[in-house]
Motif scaffolding. Structure first.
Motif, PDB file in Angstrom:
ATOM      1  N   ALA A 195       0.841  -1.205   0.000  1.00 27.55           N
ATOM      2  CA  ALA A 195       0.000   0.000   0.000  1.00 27.55           C
ATOM      3  C   ALA A 195       0.873   1.252   0.000  1.00 27.55           C
ATOM      4  CB  ALA A 195      -0.926   0.004   1.216  1.00 27.55           C
ATOM      5  N   ILE A 196       1.935   1.241   0.806  1.00 28.98           N
ATOM      6  CA  ILE A 196       2.849   2.387   0.836  1.00 28.98           C
ATOM      7  C   ILE A 196       3.482   2.577  -0.536  1.00 28.98           C
ATOM      8  CG2 ILE A 196       5.062   3.202   1.761  1.00 28.98           C
ATOM      9  CD1 ILE A 196       4.211   1.988   4.469  1.00 28.98           C
ATOM     10  N   GLY A 197       3.865   1.499  -1.171  1.00 33.50           N
ATOM     11  CA  GLY A 197       4.446   1.579  -2.518  1.00 33.50           C
ATOM     12  C   GLY A 197       3.484   2.172  -3.533  1.00 33.50           C
ATOM     13  N   LYS A 198       2.226   1.773  -3.455  1.00 35.69           N
ATOM     14  CA  LYS A 198       1.217   2.310  -4.377  1.00 35.69           C
ATOM     15  C   LYS A 198       0.975   3.799  -4.134  1.00 35.69           C
ATOM     16  CE  LYS A 198      -1.264  -2.007  -5.172  1.00 35.69           C
ATOM     17  NZ  LYS A 198      -2.499  -2.773  -4.956  1.00 35.69           N
ATOM     18  N   ILE A 199       0.913   4.192  -2.878  1.00 38.85           N
ATOM     19  CA  ILE A 199       0.711   5.613  -2.549  1.00 38.85           C
ATOM     20  C   ILE A 199       1.882   6.435  -3.057  1.00 38.85           C
ATOM     21  CG2 ILE A 199       0.591   7.289  -0.661  1.00 38.85           C
ATOM     22  CD1 ILE A 199      -0.997   5.118   0.916  1.00 38.85           C
ATOM     23  N   THR A 200       3.091   5.962  -2.805  1.00 43.95           N
ATOM     24  CA  THR A 200       4.290   6.679  -3.230  1.00 43.95           C
ATOM     25  C   THR A 200       4.342   6.796  -4.755  1.00 43.95           C
ATOM     26  OG1 THR A 200       5.440   5.887  -1.263  1.00 43.95           O
ATOM     27  CG2 THR A 200       6.803   6.737  -3.043  1.00 43.95           C
ATOM     28  N   ALA A 201       4.002   5.722  -5.452  1.00 42.81           N
ATOM     29  CA  ALA A 201       3.996   5.750  -6.924  1.00 42.81           C
ATOM     30  C   ALA A 201       2.961   6.749  -7.440  1.00 42.81           C
ATOM     31  CB  ALA A 201       3.710   4.351  -7.474  1.00 42.81           C
ATOM     32  N   ALA A 202       1.796   6.768  -6.810  1.00 48.01           N
ATOM     33  CA  ALA A 202       0.749   7.709  -7.225  1.00 48.01           C
ATOM     34  C   ALA A 202       1.183   9.145  -6.963  1.00 48.01           C
ATOM     35  CB  ALA A 202      -0.557   7.399  -6.497  1.00 48.01           C
ATOM     36  N   GLN A 203       1.870   9.381  -5.849  1.00 48.89           N
ATOM     37  CA  GLN A 203       2.352  10.727  -5.541  1.00 48.89           C
ATOM     38  C   GLN A 203       3.344  11.206  -6.603  1.00 48.89           C
ATOM     39  OE1 GLN A 203       3.734   9.807  -1.517  1.00 48.89           O
ATOM     40  NE2 GLN A 203       2.398  11.423  -0.732  1.00 48.89           N
ATOM     41  N   GLN A 204       4.179  10.310  -7.076  1.00 50.28           N
ATOM     42  CA  GLN A 204       5.179  10.683  -8.071  1.00 50.28           C
ATOM     43  C   GLN A 204       4.538  11.054  -9.410  1.00 50.28           C
ATOM     44  OE1 GLN A 204       7.884   7.366  -8.036  1.00 50.28           O
ATOM     45  NE2 GLN A 204       8.850   8.014  -6.134  1.00 50.28           N
ATOM     46  N   GLU A 205       3.343  10.544  -9.661  1.00 50.84           N
ATOM     47  CA  GLU A 205       2.646  10.867 -10.902  1.00 50.84           C
ATOM     48  C   GLU A 205       1.949  12.224 -10.859  1.00 50.84           C
ATOM     49  OE1 GLU A 205       0.124   7.765 -12.396  1.00 50.84           O
ATOM     50  OE2 GLU A 205       1.613   6.225 -11.944  1.00 50.84           O
ATOM     51  N   LEU A 206       1.791  12.781  -9.665  1.00 46.27           N
ATOM     52  CA  LEU A 206       1.158  14.092  -9.546  1.00 46.27           C
ATOM     53  C   LEU A 206       2.064  15.156 -10.154  1.00 46.27           C
ATOM     54  CD1 LEU A 206      -0.176  13.845  -5.881  1.00 46.27           C
ATOM     55  CD2 LEU A 206      -1.543  13.834  -7.976  1.00 46.27           C
ATOM     56  N   PRO A 207       1.488  16.182 -10.774  1.00 43.53           N
ATOM     57  CA  PRO A 207       2.317  17.232 -11.378  1.00 43.53           C
ATOM     58  C   PRO A 207       3.030  18.068 -10.327  1.00 43.53           C
ATOM     59  CG  PRO A 207       0.000  17.832 -11.475  1.00 43.53           C
ATOM     60  CD  PRO A 207       0.058  16.431 -10.938  1.00 43.53           C
ATOM     61  N   GLU A 208       4.124  18.667 -10.740  1.00 45.19           N
ATOM     62  CA  GLU A 208       4.867  19.556  -9.845  1.00 45.19           C
ATOM     63  C   GLU A 208       4.019  20.795  -9.552  1.00 45.19           C
ATOM     64  OE1 GLU A 208       7.773  18.841  -8.363  1.00 45.19           O
ATOM     65  OE2 GLU A 208       7.617  16.901  -9.366  1.00 45.19           O
ATOM     66  N   ALA A 209       4.254  21.393  -8.411  1.00 45.69           N
ATOM     67  CA  ALA A 209       3.528  22.604  -8.029  1.00 45.69           C
ATOM     68  C   ALA A 209       3.774  23.700  -9.065  1.00 45.69           C
ATOM     69  CB  ALA A 209       3.987  23.073  -6.647  1.00 45.69           C
ATOM     70  N   GLY A 210       2.731  24.422  -9.407  1.00 44.05           N
ATOM     71  CA  GLY A 210       2.848  25.533 -10.349  1.00 44.05           C
ATOM     72  C   GLY A 210       2.451  25.188 -11.768  1.00 44.05           C
ATOM     73  N   LYS A 211       2.401  23.900 -12.110  1.00 40.48           N
ATOM     74  CA  LYS A 211       2.092  23.516 -13.497  1.00 40.48           C
ATOM     75  C   LYS A 211       0.647  23.848 -13.874  1.00 40.48           C
ATOM     76  CE  LYS A 211       5.591  20.237 -14.658  1.00 40.48           C
ATOM     77  NZ  LYS A 211       5.890  19.055 -15.430  1.00 40.48           N
ATOM     78  N   PHE A 212      -0.272  23.644 -12.966  1.00 45.75           N
ATOM     79  CA  PHE A 212      -1.680  23.908 -13.266  1.00 45.75           C
ATOM     80  C   PHE A 212      -1.883  25.392 -13.565  1.00 45.75           C
ATOM     81  CE2 PHE A 212      -6.159  24.609 -11.982  1.00 45.75           C
ATOM     82  CZ  PHE A 212      -6.775  23.678 -12.796  1.00 45.75           C
ATOM     83  N   ASN A 213      -1.360  26.237 -12.686  1.00 47.33           N
ATOM     84  CA  ASN A 213      -1.514  27.679 -12.891  1.00 47.33           C
ATOM     85  C   ASN A 213      -0.737  28.155 -14.118  1.00 47.33           C
ATOM     86  OD1 ASN A 213      -3.299  28.180 -10.779  1.00 47.33           O
ATOM     87  ND2 ASN A 213      -1.661  28.341  -9.293  1.00 47.33           N
ATOM     88  N   ALA A 214       0.399  27.533 -14.398  1.00 45.90           N
ATOM     89  CA  ALA A 214       1.166  27.884 -15.598  1.00 45.90           C
ATOM     90  C   ALA A 214       0.363  27.538 -16.855  1.00 45.90           C
ATOM     91  CB  ALA A 214       2.507  27.162 -15.602  1.00 45.90           C
ATOM     92  N   CYS A 215      -0.336  26.420 -16.823  1.00 45.10           N
ATOM     93  CA  CYS A 215      -1.179  26.035 -17.967  1.00 45.10           C
ATOM     94  C   CYS A 215      -2.316  27.032 -18.164  1.00 45.10           C
ATOM     95  CB  CYS A 215      -1.740  24.632 -17.773  1.00 45.10           C
ATOM     96  SG  CYS A 215      -0.521  23.328 -17.928  1.00 45.10           S
ATOM     97  N   ILE A 216      -2.905  27.485 -17.074  1.00 42.43           N
ATOM     98  CA  ILE A 216      -3.985  28.472 -17.168  1.00 42.43           C
ATOM     99  C   ILE A 216      -3.444  29.755 -17.791  1.00 42.43           C
ATOM    100  CG2 ILE A 216      -5.557  29.947 -15.847  1.00 42.43           C
ATOM    101  CD1 ILE A 216      -5.897  27.602 -13.893  1.00 42.43           C
ATOM    102  N   SER A 217      -2.258  30.180 -17.391  1.00 37.07           N
ATOM    103  CA  SER A 217      -1.644  31.384 -17.970  1.00 37.07           C
ATOM    104  C   SER A 217      -1.402  31.210 -19.458  1.00 37.07           C
ATOM    105  CB  SER A 217      -0.318  31.699 -17.270  1.00 37.07           C
ATOM    106  OG  SER A 217      -0.543  32.055 -15.936  1.00 37.07           O
ATOM    107  N   SER A 218      -0.933  30.037 -19.852  1.00 37.03           N
ATOM    108  CA  SER A 218      -0.706  29.763 -21.276  1.00 37.03           C
ATOM    109  C   SER A 218      -2.016  29.816 -22.054  1.00 37.03           C
ATOM    110  CB  SER A 218      -0.055  28.392 -21.459  1.00 37.03           C
ATOM    111  OG  SER A 218       1.227  28.373 -20.884  1.00 37.03           O
ATOM    112  N   LEU A 219      -3.069  29.236 -21.469  1.00 41.66           N
ATOM    113  CA  LEU A 219      -4.374  29.263 -22.132  1.00 41.66           C
ATOM    114  C   LEU A 219      -4.872  30.699 -22.295  1.00 41.66           C
ATOM    115  CD1 LEU A 219      -6.189  26.265 -20.418  1.00 41.66           C
ATOM    116  CD2 LEU A 219      -5.518  26.430 -22.822  1.00 41.66           C
ATOM    117  N   LYS A 220      -4.620  31.547 -21.303  1.00 42.88           N
ATOM    118  CA  LYS A 220      -5.032  32.953 -21.399  1.00 42.88           C
ATOM    119  C   LYS A 220      -4.268  33.665 -22.522  1.00 42.88           C
ATOM    120  CE  LYS A 220      -6.749  34.114 -16.863  1.00 42.88           C
ATOM    121  NZ  LYS A 220      -6.596  35.004 -15.725  1.00 42.88           N
ATOM    122  N   GLU A 221      -2.985  33.356 -22.666  1.00 42.63           N
ATOM    123  CA  GLU A 221      -2.202  33.950 -23.749  1.00 42.63           C
ATOM    124  C   GLU A 221      -2.754  33.517 -25.108  1.00 42.63           C
ATOM    125  OE1 GLU A 221       2.072  33.447 -23.417  1.00 42.63           O
ATOM    126  OE2 GLU A 221       1.917  33.627 -21.238  1.00 42.63           O
TER     127      GLU A 221
END
Length: 95
Positions: free
Chosen positions: A12-38
């Protein structure tokens, strides 16, 4: 309460850790929104027709909806920082 085998806890710990690694780095979501606005700004400049205005307005609505979800990024950051551990003699704990 049911006891869980250490092997199951480790899996279970291995699965949680693997899932965490798949999450995007902080700032990517807001950076994508900025790109979409441009992109939206460029579309508004070059797509100056009635149909174009209608389409860019719909796109702008979608971007605004995404902007309202930008708080997700802080949640993702917290989720990435959680350290799942199991005490040798105790319960499974998320730190």
């Amino acid at each position: 309460m049911q006891e869980v085998d250490q092997t199951e806890i480790d899996a279970a710990i291995g699965k949680i850790t693997a899932a965490q690694q798949e999450l995007p780095e902080a700032g990517k979501f807001n950076a994508c929104i900025s790109s979409l606005k441009e992109i939206l700004g460029l579309l508004k400049e070059v797509w100056d027709t009635d149909g174009g205005q209608h389409s860019t307005e719909k796109l702008e609505e979608c971007i605004n909806d995404l902007e309202g979800l930008s708080g997700i990024e802080s949640f993702v950051s917290v989720a990435k920082s959680i350290k799942p551990e199991a005490e040798p003699t105790g319960p499974f704990i998320l730190y």
